[in-house]
Scaffold this motif. Structure first.
Motif, PDB file in Angstrom:
ATOM      1  N   ALA A  92       1.006  -1.199  -0.253  1.00 53.90           N
ATOM      2  CA  ALA A  92       0.164   0.228  -0.089  1.00 53.90           C
ATOM      3  C   ALA A  92       0.611   1.013   0.670  1.00 53.90           C
ATOM      4  O   ALA A  92       0.195   2.032  -0.827  1.00 53.90           O
ATOM      5  CB  ALA A  92      -1.374  -0.265   1.069  1.00 53.90           C
ATOM      6  N   ALA A  93       2.283   1.539   0.833  1.00 55.23           N
ATOM      7  CA  ALA A  93       2.807   2.704   0.840  1.00 55.23           C
ATOM      8  C   ALA A  93       3.752   2.370  -0.319  1.00 55.23           C
ATOM      9  O   ALA A  93       3.702   3.729  -1.085  1.00 55.23           O
ATOM     10  CB  ALA A  93       3.889   2.858   2.342  1.00 55.23           C
ATOM     11  N   LEU A  94       4.180   1.779  -1.087  1.00 53.35           N
ATOM     12  CA  LEU A  94       4.315   1.946  -1.997  1.00 53.35           C
ATOM     13  C   LEU A  94       4.353   2.090  -3.534  1.00 53.35           C
ATOM     14  O   LEU A  94       4.275   2.684  -4.611  1.00 53.35           O
ATOM     15  CB  LEU A  94       4.934   0.314  -2.545  1.00 53.35           C
ATOM     16  CG  LEU A  94       6.679   0.152  -2.131  1.00 53.35           C
ATOM     17  CD1 LEU A  94       7.188  -2.093  -1.699  1.00 53.35           C
ATOM     18  CD2 LEU A  94       7.666   1.052  -1.553  1.00 53.35           C
ATOM     19  N   ILE A  95       2.261   1.808  -3.526  1.00 61.48           N
ATOM     20  CA  ILE A  95       1.576   1.855  -4.214  1.00 61.48           C
ATOM     21  C   ILE A  95       1.420   3.632  -4.349  1.00 61.48           C
ATOM     22  O   ILE A  95       1.475   4.050  -5.529  1.00 61.48           O
ATOM     23  CB  ILE A  95       0.112   1.473  -4.678  1.00 61.48           C
ATOM     24  CG1 ILE A  95       0.336  -0.090  -4.991  1.00 61.48           C
ATOM     25  CG2 ILE A  95      -1.112   1.728  -5.007  1.00 61.48           C
ATOM     26  CD1 ILE A  95      -1.081  -0.639  -4.620  1.00 61.48           C
ATOM     27  N   ALA A  96       1.108   4.222  -3.120  1.00 54.97           N
ATOM     28  CA  ALA A  96       1.101   5.151  -2.605  1.00 54.97           C
ATOM     29  C   ALA A  96       2.444   6.691  -3.451  1.00 54.97           C
ATOM     30  O   ALA A  96       2.371   7.772  -3.901  1.00 54.97           O
ATOM     31  CB  ALA A  96       0.704   5.290  -1.879  1.00 54.97           C
ATOM     32  N   LEU A 198      13.161  -2.593  -0.629  1.00 51.87           N
ATOM     33  CA  LEU A 198      12.097  -3.165  -1.672  1.00 51.87           C
ATOM     34  C   LEU A 198      11.619  -2.022  -1.896  1.00 51.87           C
ATOM     35  O   LEU A 198      11.388  -1.158  -3.653  1.00 51.87           O
ATOM     36  CB  LEU A 198      10.687  -3.859  -1.054  1.00 51.87           C
ATOM     37  CG  LEU A 198      10.493  -5.304  -2.004  1.00 51.87           C
ATOM     38  CD1 LEU A 198       8.902  -5.600  -0.930  1.00 51.87           C
ATOM     39  CD2 LEU A 198      10.836  -4.903  -3.419  1.00 51.87           C
ATOM     40  N   PRO A 199      12.038  -0.645  -1.450  1.00 49.55           N
ATOM     41  CA  PRO A 199      11.199   0.884  -2.118  1.00 49.55           C
ATOM     42  C   PRO A 199      12.299   1.155  -2.942  1.00 49.55           C
ATOM     43  O   PRO A 199      12.049   2.086  -4.037  1.00 49.55           O
ATOM     44  CB  PRO A 199      11.629   1.392  -0.696  1.00 49.55           C
ATOM     45  CG  PRO A 199      11.256   0.676   0.327  1.00 49.55           C
ATOM     46  CD  PRO A 199      11.569  -0.311  -0.401  1.00 49.55           C
ATOM     47  N   SER A 200      13.796   0.735  -3.217  1.00 47.65           N
ATOM     48  CA  SER A 200      14.347   1.478  -3.782  1.00 47.65           C
ATOM     49  C   SER A 200      14.184   0.974  -5.260  1.00 47.65           C
ATOM     50  O   SER A 200      14.454   1.317  -6.089  1.00 47.65           O
ATOM     51  CB  SER A 200      15.640   1.202  -3.524  1.00 47.65           C
ATOM     52  OG  SER A 200      16.011   0.114  -3.098  1.00 47.65           O
ATOM     53  N   ALA A 201      14.000  -0.729  -5.205  1.00 44.03           N
ATOM     54  CA  ALA A 201      13.182  -1.793  -6.503  1.00 44.03           C
ATOM     55  C   ALA A 201      12.918  -1.222  -6.938  1.00 44.03           C
ATOM     56  O   ALA A 201      12.865  -0.564  -8.655  1.00 44.03           O
ATOM     57  CB  ALA A 201      13.997  -2.856  -6.154  1.00 44.03           C
TER      58      ALA A 201
END
Length: 265
Positions: A92-96, A198-201
């Motif tokens: 959810a955080a990555l989508i946003a 994951l965030p940087s990827a």
């Protein structure tokens, strides 16, 4: 001697253990519903989007602003599963944070393939009904249909997402060496390490207009604590199979472009 099978093993979409039914697994169906709801909220509510984005790279106990949005969307099966909840919150955080950049995901890519391949093929069938099943347009249509069916059943793994980003080429894509390095790094991580990297990827993919399949990523994150090596293997296998297919397609296209139009006079 019989062995028990975990819920994740039965429901995880992959190559070794496809679901018993021809459709998507229940975990993937849940994930797609969750992703659709989060994407809709993030696109229409700036406050909710900011709250979700505040959770990038954080653990469950450090994201109080996310609970109002994510908690009502969680399936009952993960309410007592901390790692399962973490997967939902992370996605959810990555989508946003990154999907709003306009990256193209698997559903949009499939739509583009349908417009590029299926409709011309349909016209060819009408124009040449007696040409037989082997004409190029019909083969292209069958490939596009098979790809849509595969995506509906399994989704695209992170390995396929990186292969797609490499295939974009040039400044629009990711260098093959960089994609391999990143993917291998992710595959070596513990659960906490994977969430941390994951965030940087994901940003790397979205910056190249190639969003991951959020639902498949969510399922893989849920499965990672119990089946890390298996999921990592799927990612790497998918990446190299997709890269080989792209290389073959590029070679065939180059051959077609260099072939003479007809017999020499």
């Amino acid at each position: 001697m019989t062995t028990s099978t975990t819920s994740g093993e039965r429901q995880q979409p992959g190559h070794d253990a496809p679901p018993a039914s021809p459709g998507a697994s229940s975990w993937l169906v849940e994930a797609r519903q969750f992703v659709a709801a989060v994407t809709r909220v993030a696109a229409t509510d700036a406050g909710a989007r900011a709250a979700l984005r505040s959770g990038v790279g954080k653990g469950l106990d450090d994201v109080p602003r996310m609970h109002r949005i994510v908690a009502p969307l969680l399936p009952g099966a993960v309410l007592r599963d901390t790692e399962g909840q973490r997967a939902f919150y992370t996605v959810a955080a990555l989508i946003a944070a990154y999907h709003r950049h306009g990256a193209i995901g698997p559903d949009e890519q499939a739509g583009q393939q349908e417009s590029d391949s299926a409709r011309p093929a349909a016209a060819a069938v009408e124009a040449e009904p007696a040409a037989g099943p082997g004409i190029p347009e019909q083969r292209s249509a069958r490939r596009a249909q098979a790809e849509r069916q595969r995506r509906e059943r399994f989704g695209d793994s992170l390995g396929q997402s990186y292969a797609a980003a490499v295939a974009r080429g040039g400044r629009q894509g990711i260098r093959e060496s960089a994609a391999e390095t990143r993917l291998n790094l992710l595959c070596k991580q513990s659960t906490s390490g994977l969430h941390r990297h994951l965030p940087s990827a994901v940003r790397q993919l979205c910056d190249r207009n190639t969003a991951p399949d959020w639902a498949r990523l969510l399922v893989d994150l849920r499965t990672w604590p119990q089946q890390r090596k298996q999921v990592a293997r799927w990612w790497l296998q998918d990446y190299y199979r997709a890269r080989q297919a792209a290389d073959i397609a590029g070679a065939l296209k180059a051959d077609d472009a260099s072939a003479p139009d007809g017999p020499a006079s």
